[in-house]
Enzyme design. Sequence first.
Site, short mmCIF file in Angstrom:
data_model
loop_
_atom_site.label_atom_id
_atom_site.label_comp_id
_atom_site.label_asym_id
_atom_site.label_seq_id
_atom_site.Cartn_x
_atom_site.Cartn_y
_atom_site.Cartn_z
N ASP A 86 -5.17 2.74 3.22
CA ASP A 86 -5.03 4.07 3.79
C ASP A 86 -3.64 4.16 4.43
O ASP A 86 -3.19 3.21 5.08
CB ASP A 86 -6.06 4.29 4.91
CG ASP A 86 -7.48 4.47 4.40
OD1 ASP A 86 -7.71 4.24 3.20
OD2 ASP A 86 -8.34 4.84 5.21
N HIS A 142 -6.22 -3.81 0.14
CA HIS A 142 -7.03 -4.14 -1.03
C HIS A 142 -6.16 -4.25 -2.28
O HIS A 142 -5.05 -3.72 -2.33
CB HIS A 142 -8.11 -3.08 -1.21
CG HIS A 142 -9.10 -3.04 -0.09
ND1 HIS A 142 -10.41 -3.46 -0.24
CD2 HIS A 142 -8.98 -2.65 1.21
CE1 HIS A 142 -11.05 -3.32 0.92
NE2 HIS A 142 -10.20 -2.83 1.81
N SER A 251 1.40 -1.14 10.25
CA SER A 251 2.41 -1.83 9.49
C SER A 251 2.60 -1.16 8.14
O SER A 251 2.28 0.02 7.97
CB SER A 251 2.05 -3.30 9.32
OG SER A 251 3.21 -4.04 8.99
#
Length: 284
Positions: A86, A142, A251
Amino acid sequence: MSSAVVIQRLAPMRLLTRCAGVLASCRWPWIAQPLIRAFVYRHRIDLDEALHSNPGAYRSFNEFFVRALRPGVRPLAMAEWTSPADGRVSQLGGIRAGQMIQAKQRSYSVEQLLGDTALARQLEGGTFSTVYLSPRDYHRVHMPCEGRLLGMRHVPGTLLSVRPDIVEGVDGLLARNERVVCWFENPRIGVFAVVLVGAAIVGSIATAWHGVVAPPRRSKIRQWLYGEDDSVHRARNLLQGEEMGRFRLGSTVVVLMPGSAWDFAPQWEIGEHVLMGQAAATRP
């Protein structure tokens, strides 16, 4: 130079990061719970998506920050390449003459980012995209496509903020900050890399197969190679959408894809917010 950039250069960011790390890992409820609840309120975090929607279920701020999502809230798109996290797409483009565009047409070295000349050469002529994870975003990373793990490298560096306005004001920031470089091989696509870039107040970077890779006070480059041979660490295959790593606090993730023949999905544009598992790119 903006005032925000000046503050980043002058402030003792590593000391501040260590102090924040101590607070974030504290399991005393009278410290952890006010931190968690204030953070949820300040950043308007939707806990309905979380596996545990009650802030009281988390023993520390760190545990809350890397919270898991409920099954099904991030469906995996039918695409060759999907979003690893995200966040907001902060840059995308081609890898040309060993350089990538950072912002405002400033470029930085792929070799410096990866800490590896041979890997940089393998990815020459390829395509990259950068996703910035703000404090309110889901902070697990992911796999953008299926791949067999070949290697991992921890590259120490600075701990400047990776907010887009800071990145625009500091040349080559993503190739200067502390980072964990992971590279994989897909039988159809070839070798690709996923770089987890640390930042100010990021207490650590962890991978699913290793645990914490980038704890504080590491000053030397460390590398792990993976294969079938007993002389190296055991190889593993990770499926598209499978968790590969996580950050503590905001980050950036940089994905380097082999080849230039990719069509990006309509929502995959600079400045757009994307969700883990959304379609990112396919071959035309």
